[in-house]
Design a protein around this motif. Sequence first.
Motif, PDB file in Angstrom:
ATOM      1  N   ILE A 297     -44.417 -15.715  80.126  1.00  0.00           N
ATOM      2  CA  ILE A 297     -43.401 -14.697  80.321  1.00  0.00           C
ATOM      3  C   ILE A 297     -42.118 -14.641  79.548  1.00  0.00           C
ATOM      4  N   GLY A 298     -41.741 -14.131  78.376  1.00  0.00           N
ATOM      5  CA  GLY A 298     -40.496 -14.295  77.688  1.00  0.00           C
ATOM      6  C   GLY A 298     -40.743 -15.220  76.618  1.00  0.00           C
TER       7      GLY A 298
ATOM      8  N   ILE B 130     -43.482   0.672  76.225  1.00  0.00           N
ATOM      9  CA  ILE B 130     -44.223  -0.761  75.631  1.00  0.00           C
ATOM     10  C   ILE B 130     -45.555  -0.965  75.941  1.00  0.00           C
ATOM     11  N   TYR B 131     -45.925  -1.073  77.036  1.00  0.00           N
ATOM     12  CA  TYR B 131     -47.268  -1.138  77.515  1.00  0.00           C
ATOM     13  C   TYR B 131     -48.201  -0.078  77.085  1.00  0.00           C
TER      14      TYR B 131
ATOM     15  N   GLY C 232     -36.897  -4.449  78.838  1.00  0.00           N
ATOM     16  CA  GLY C 232     -38.091  -3.648  78.886  1.00  0.00           C
ATOM     17  C   GLY C 232     -39.368  -4.562  78.720  1.00  0.00           C
ATOM     18  N   PHE C 233     -39.089  -5.569  77.833  1.00  0.00           N
ATOM     19  CA  PHE C 233     -40.258  -6.232  77.407  1.00  0.00           C
ATOM     20  C   PHE C 233     -40.894  -7.216  78.671  1.00  0.00           C
TER      21      PHE C 233
ATOM     22  N   PHE D  55     -40.023 -13.085  73.018  1.00  0.00           N
ATOM     23  CA  PHE D  55     -38.542 -13.503  72.753  1.00  0.00           C
ATOM     24  C   PHE D  55     -37.932 -12.791  71.527  1.00  0.00           C
ATOM     25  N   ASP D  56     -38.649 -12.806  70.580  1.00  0.00           N
ATOM     26  CA  ASP D  56     -38.111 -12.027  69.127  1.00  0.00           C
ATOM     27  C   ASP D  56     -37.844 -10.466  69.460  1.00  0.00           C
ATOM     28  N   SER D  57     -38.868 -10.123  70.297  1.00  0.00           N
ATOM     29  CA  SER D  57     -39.203  -8.631  70.457  1.00  0.00           C
ATOM     30  C   SER D  57     -37.715  -8.301  71.431  1.00  0.00           C
ATOM     31  N   ILE D  58     -37.428  -9.136  72.370  1.00  0.00           N
ATOM     32  CA  ILE D  58     -36.205  -8.964  73.159  1.00  0.00           C
ATOM     33  C   ILE D  58     -34.943  -8.799  72.596  1.00  0.00           C
TER      34      ILE D  58
END
Length: 245
Positions: A168-169, A98-99, A145-146, A174-177
């Motif tokens: 953070i988060g 992801i990074y 992972g996010f 949040f949506d991606s998680i």
Amino acid sequence: MELGIIILIVLELLIYFGLAERVINKLGLSKNLLLIFFTLMIVGSFIDIPISSTPDISINLGGTIVPVVLAIYILSKADDNIEILRSLIAVIITGGIIYALTQIYQFEEGHTFIDSNYLFPIVAGVTAYLIGHSRRASFIAGTLGFLIYDIIHLIKITLGGVPGQAAIGGAGIFDSIVISGVLAVLLCEVVGEIFERLISDRKQEKQQEFNQQFTRPDVEFGSLTEDEKNNTEDDDNRREEENEE
């Protein structure tokens, strides 16, 4: 309303009406417990806990603390240490990918194929599944992972001297998680179900072939084939002729 919250509400409805029992059992959770965690994530998504003002750092309750607690609980239900190790490795690799994507892919309206808010969780979900394999490991890697990406971003801000802020988060993560974790489990469920059925069908075919092979009259224990029967009859006739002579 954020997409992640909508997805969680839909999942809660599916769980409430008993349409996800198989997946819940595979994760090692109960229906009521998962409903509680999802509700806490929804409520917590509106709560940011300030950590620092210079630089501006905060932790989202629903996008960080609740998923981490849920991941730890799911890991405690792992069958063996190998699954725990595979889950942790999957989290690190997913976060690293992801990074890396954030460094090479920048969304531009009308110029790029897909919004990074959808591309990143899709890639994360697929990566989490490919490395995690099990539903537990895939879910954990997809969701955490996010957070690895967020931690890398935090380190760059605090230690690397890069200007910016870290939520953070939160702030879209949040949506991606949610998308990543759900997609990883769905892939594992669909593909895993297909492989399980293929393996099961293959085992049944082999068992049927085995049964047919050892129940045919010509190979039953103590029985004779046609040629053996004919040779035996010829030997008997020859003996009778010799006796008569």
